[in-house]
Structures are given as structure tokens and as C-alpha cells.
Design an enzyme around this catalytic site. Sequence first.
Site, PDB file in Angstrom:
ATOM      1  N   ASN A  72     -20.317 -27.111 -20.660  1.00  0.00           N
ATOM      2  CA  ASN A  72     -19.789 -25.563 -20.901  1.00  0.00           C
ATOM      3  C   ASN A  72     -18.445 -25.757 -20.513  1.00  0.00           C
ATOM      4  OD1 ASN A  72     -22.253 -25.145 -22.508  1.00  0.00           O
ATOM      5  ND2 ASN A  72     -22.451 -23.302 -21.518  1.00  0.00           N
TER       6      ASN A  72
ATOM      7  N   LYS B 190     -19.794 -20.367 -11.176  1.00  0.00           N
ATOM      8  CA  LYS B 190     -19.039 -20.086 -12.447  1.00  0.00           C
ATOM      9  C   LYS B 190     -17.906 -19.595 -12.250  1.00  0.00           C
ATOM     10  CE  LYS B 190     -20.223 -20.281 -17.210  1.00  0.00           C
ATOM     11  NZ  LYS B 190     -20.996 -21.247 -17.644  1.00  0.00           N
TER      12      LYS B 190
ATOM     13  N   TYR C  27       0.843  -1.218   0.021  1.00  0.00           N
ATOM     14  CA  TYR C  27      -0.020   0.125   0.063  1.00  0.00           C
ATOM     15  C   TYR C  27       1.117   1.228  -0.032  1.00  0.00           C
ATOM     16  CZ  TYR C  27      -4.335   2.478   0.622  1.00  0.00           C
ATOM     17  OH  TYR C  27      -5.446   3.199   0.218  1.00  0.00           O
TER      18      TYR C  27
ATOM     19  N   ASP D 152     -23.571 -18.949 -22.755  1.00  0.00           N
ATOM     20  CA  ASP D 152     -24.608 -19.718 -23.060  1.00  0.00           C
ATOM     21  C   ASP D 152     -24.952 -19.860 -24.499  1.00  0.00           C
ATOM     22  OD1 ASP D 152     -25.468 -19.740 -20.264  1.00  0.00           O
ATOM     23  OD2 ASP D 152     -26.397 -17.808 -20.391  1.00  0.00           O
TER      24      ASP D 152
ATOM     25  N   ALA E 294     -34.194 -22.062 -30.783  1.00  0.00           N
ATOM     26  CA  ALA E 294     -33.716 -21.019 -31.546  1.00  0.00           C
ATOM     27  C   ALA E 294     -33.438 -19.896 -30.628  1.00  0.00           C
ATOM     28  CB  ALA E 294     -34.832 -20.603 -32.658  1.00  0.00           C
ATOM     29  N   GLY E 295     -33.214 -20.048 -29.425  1.00  0.00           N
ATOM     30  CA  GLY E 295     -32.625 -19.195 -28.522  1.00  0.00           C
ATOM     31  C   GLY E 295     -31.128 -18.805 -28.487  1.00  0.00           C
TER      32      GLY E 295
ATOM     33  N   ALA F  18     -28.555 -20.326 -27.455  1.00  0.00           N
ATOM     34  CA  ALA F  18     -27.684 -21.694 -27.842  1.00  0.00           C
ATOM     35  C   ALA F  18     -27.740 -21.984 -29.148  1.00  0.00           C
ATOM     36  CB  ALA F  18     -27.801 -22.781 -26.773  1.00  0.00           C
TER      37      ALA F  18
ATOM     38  N   ASN G 280     -31.729 -29.701 -19.531  1.00  0.00           N
ATOM     39  CA  ASN G 280     -31.477 -30.308 -18.160  1.00  0.00           C
ATOM     40  C   ASN G 280     -32.696 -30.004 -17.336  1.00  0.00           C
ATOM     41  OD1 ASN G 280     -29.071 -31.968 -17.744  1.00  0.00           O
ATOM     42  ND2 ASN G 280     -27.783 -30.067 -18.213  1.00  0.00           N
TER      43      ASN G 280
END
EC number: 1.1.1.38
Length: 410
Positions: A337, A114, A59, A182, A215-216, A218, A307
Site C-alpha cells: 500500500n 503509517k 506566538y 485498507d 469479501a472484506g 480489501a 501476510n
Amino acid sequence: MAAEIVNPRSESKTGDTEHEGSAEPLDSFDPAFALHRGGKMAVQATVPVRDKDDLSLAYTPGVAKVCSAIAEQPELVHDYTWKSSVVAVVTDGTAVLGLGDIGPEASLPVMEGKAILFKQFGGVDAVPIALNCTDVDEIVETVVRLAPSFGGVNLEDISAPRCFEVERKLQERLDIPVFHDDQHGTAVVTLAALRNAARLSGRALGELRAVISGAGAAGVAIAKMLVEAGIGDVAVADRKGVVSADRDDLTPVKEELAGFTNKAGITGSLEAALDGADVFIGVSGGTVAESAVATMAKGAFVFAMANPNPEVHPEVAHKYAAVVATGRSDFPNQINNVLAFPGIFAGALQVRASRITEGMKLAAAEALAAVVGDDLAADYVIPSPFDERVAPAVTAAVAAAARAEGVARR
């Protein structure tokens, strides 16, 4: 016991939350709550502060020298701070796992998870950031203002179609990697598994026709990556059927999708598209009838990745498919992933990449597929997340691709 060993706060009873209708604290009957008590991560110093000399270096006054040097040469921030080894894991809590829009506070256990996966599997530090806003421009502006502290941004669990716009706008405004896991993490691992499934059957990707359910985020990313990799054809289906140019109900994202998929011009239902298809990829959470799976081509591949309930149960899929994959850890060939994002970010940070390109993602998929090597089998087309070869292979491939594509800065 493992959670108690790594988390000294787990013994504390401060703030016990009682289960509704019960006098017992939640973690008295559920090990998941016991593991999460106090959170799953903490900040740890990398230098000692044992005495006044250490303090004066870590510091003031020593830190002032470093600050002044960075002010004069901003690029030194990468050498003298943690910036080049830390990622922001950003969410707005609108699409958390299979739980949906549960809000920023409820998303934190996932974001912490994550972050520890980044560290465990890629050696990358990560900080969970849950934002209390859902407007695209507000999210973008917030992340842009936070960006000086980070070497990369991992977008997580932001609902479609907003996630596409958030990622695009951040990539335009930032000179650090922005990666929506995702979308792209799923796509990388899917392509790796599909490459090996094709190799096992003696076919090239260009010989395969795939059908994607969903069709999202992913589904769109997988379709883009398969086309980049040279798939023969791919059709994507949403709740209303196959995405095709003749539909008048498409969002801008789906209009773009219709422009580079479905060369065969298939219309109608998902089930109709599956007739004669070589590959089924499920990222929708729906259910596909066994009768539709039975119409697929001989030696087909079924990747039912929803899932906890796959679109096609593996017992059913195995009746008709040569290779079956799911998103679950209790079946072979898990499309996970965690096989992709730690190594992708590690490689990008290693060379201080300004962004993550399609070439870098394709390189990651190829490296991941190569880990399987000569052990390739119907129940082993993708390695385990615990295979210690995975992260180094992906890291090296991504770093090399970044240099080749001119986005590396060291």
C-alpha cells in the site's frame, strides 16, 4: 544504531518493560523493541524561536494577526497553518494488521509507522489518532470534530463491514479527502500490478476473468476498482463460497457486491470458481489448494497477498502461473500500500481536493503501472516502494485527475 540516531529517547531506561518471566528489559533482546522505544515520531518546528522577536512573531502578539485574518477569510487557514499538508491517521484498533481487534493503545505502533511512511514516501505530515470507541456514529462524530485541524483523513485498521459505513458517512459530512487505505490503497496497487501483468502477456483487462478470495474491505474495494477499470469479469468468494445473487445470507455490502460482479453467475466454492480463471487475488488469509491453482487458465496470474502466509506459496504458484505477486517484501512483486497512499494524499492535498474520486484512484493505478515502463518482466510488474519515481508520478496523476473531475480547489 539507526533507531538510536533518529530517536534520542532510545537511551532512556525510564519505563522499561520487562519480558514476562525474565529480568531483562524487552529491548535487550529484540531490535524491534529497541527501535520503538519512545515512539517512532516527534513534532518538529519549521520556524526558529531564537529570541524575543521570533517569539513575538511565532506566538503573541504576531499570531493574533493571522488568527484574525483567518476568522475573516476561513480559506486562509490553508495558507497560514499546516492544515493543507497534514493528514489524520485514524483507527479504532479493531483490525490491526493480522493481529485483529487489539485495541487503540496496541494499534499506536502501527499508526505511528503509517505516519512516518506518509512523510518518508510522500512528504506528507500525519498524526496518529487511536480512538477508544468502536460505534460507527461515535467514530464519525469524533473525526468530524477533529477535522478542522487536518487536510485529509486516512482511515486505518477499522474492521469490516463498519469501515464501509464510517468512510461513507465521513465523506458525506466532510469537505476534505477521506480514504480508507485498507480498501483503496490495496485496490490501487493491485490494479497497477494487474495492468502490467496483462501487458506482459499481451492481453487487455477486458479479456481476463478474476477470482478474489476475501469479501472484506480489501476484497470489495479491489472488485469495485477492477470493474471500473474494465475487467472482463470478477467473482468474489467469502468463507461460504462465491458471492452471488442467489445467496440469502448476504450482508448489505455483499448484496451490493453481488450486483456488479460475477456476470458469469458462478456459484459454489472458491475452488470451483478458479477453474479456468485467469487471475487469482487473495486478501483472505486462507489457504488455496495446489490442485485448485492447477485448474486455472494457462498463463494465469496469482496475487496471493495475505501476510505473513500467502494463500498460495510462491513456489507452488510458479508451477502454474506466469506472474506471481504477494504482500511480502522478500518475494518479487510486492503489493504494498505504501506505493499508493502517500502519493494519493500528496496529490489531493496539493490541489486542496474536497474528496478522492474513483477517477483519482484509477489515475494513481495507471501512473504507478507506468513507472515500470520498458523494464516490465514477470518478476517486475510493480515498482519498489523505494523507487523515487513512484510518489511524484502518483502525486501528479492524482492532482491532474482531481482538476479534471472538478474536485480541486486550486
